[in-house]
Design a protein around this motif. Structure first.
Motif, mmCIF file in Angstrom:
data_model
loop_
_atom_site.group_PDB
_atom_site.id
_atom_site.type_symbol
_atom_site.label_atom_id
_atom_site.label_comp_id
_atom_site.label_asym_id
_atom_site.label_seq_id
_atom_site.Cartn_x
_atom_site.Cartn_y
_atom_site.Cartn_z
ATOM 1 N N ALA A 114 0.838 -1.205 0.000
ATOM 2 C CA ALA A 114 0.000 0.000 0.000
ATOM 3 C C ALA A 114 0.869 1.250 0.000
ATOM 4 O O ALA A 114 0.584 2.219 -0.717
ATOM 5 N N ILE A 115 1.947 1.231 0.782
ATOM 6 C CA ILE A 115 2.868 2.379 0.824
ATOM 7 C C ILE A 115 3.495 2.596 -0.543
ATOM 8 O O ILE A 115 3.580 3.733 -1.028
ATOM 9 N N GLN A 116 3.919 1.522 -1.202
ATOM 10 C CA GLN A 116 4.504 1.636 -2.542
ATOM 11 C C GLN A 116 3.493 2.193 -3.538
ATOM 12 O O GLN A 116 3.830 3.027 -4.384
ATOM 13 N N THR A 120 3.851 5.705 -5.606
ATOM 14 C CA THR A 120 3.726 5.755 -7.064
ATOM 15 C C THR A 120 2.680 6.787 -7.475
ATOM 16 O O THR A 120 2.910 7.595 -8.385
ATOM 17 N N GLU A 121 1.553 6.756 -6.798
ATOM 18 C CA GLU A 121 0.470 7.700 -7.121
ATOM 19 C C GLU A 121 0.904 9.137 -6.840
ATOM 20 O O GLU A 121 0.644 10.043 -7.643
ATOM 21 N N LEU A 122 1.574 9.361 -5.733
ATOM 22 C CA LEU A 122 2.040 10.705 -5.381
ATOM 23 C C LEU A 122 3.075 11.215 -6.382
ATOM 24 O O LEU A 122 3.075 12.406 -6.734
ATOM 25 N N THR A 123 3.942 10.354 -6.856
ATOM 26 C CA THR A 123 4.941 10.736 -7.863
ATOM 27 C C THR A 123 4.249 11.224 -9.129
ATOM 28 O O THR A 123 4.651 12.237 -9.714
#
Length: 146
Positions: A114-116, A120-123
């Motif tokens: 979930a953190i990954q 990815t989404e934030l990037t």
């Protein structure tokens, strides 16, 4: 399974019932009672009332086979959580939502996957994000930041 759910649609006690139905995929009244009665010290009639309210709200469907009712969710757990969270966030100032998300992320139990996925989404979001998000509490023609 795409009902519009808001925070007014479901009480904390009804969430308890729904979590059992979602976990079991479908549940008999006796199964729901067996889980909730010792946990919350609720009477059978209280639990049946909660189930009836969920049916009236269209969040649960009932299927009768003989004398036994089997209950199923008409909305997925993820969709319910999303709609409730979205409804809560729609009442907040846009300027402060990021800080609230940071606080929630710090406090919530999250798996590595979930953190990954969040990273990815934030990037991706960062590529098109504005420098600041303006306050949307007052009309557009008034200069103000909360």
């Amino acid at each position: 399974m795409n009902k519009q759910i808001t925070t007014e649609n479901i009480s904390s006690a009804e969430w308890d019932v729904m979590r059992i139905i979602w976990t079991l995929d479908q549940a008999k009244c006796s199964e729901i009672i067996a889980e909730l009665k010792p946990k919350n010290n609720w009477s059978e009639s209280t639990i049946k009332t909660l189930i009836r309210r969920l049916i009236e709200k269209g969040i649960v469907s009932a299927d009768k086979t003989g004398r036994t009712f089997t209950y199923s969710a008409t909305v997925s757990e993820n969709e319910m959580m999303y709609q409730v969270a979205k409804g809560m966030f729609s009442n907040m100032c846009d300027m402060h939502k990021g800080q609230l998300l940071i606080r929630l992320i710090k406090e919530l139990p999250l798996s590595k996957s979930a953190i990954q996925e969040i990273q990815t989404e934030l990037t991706q979001m960062e590529k098109v994000a504005p420098e600041t998000v303006p306050c949307d509490c007052l009309s557009k023609n008034k200069k103000h930041q909360c």
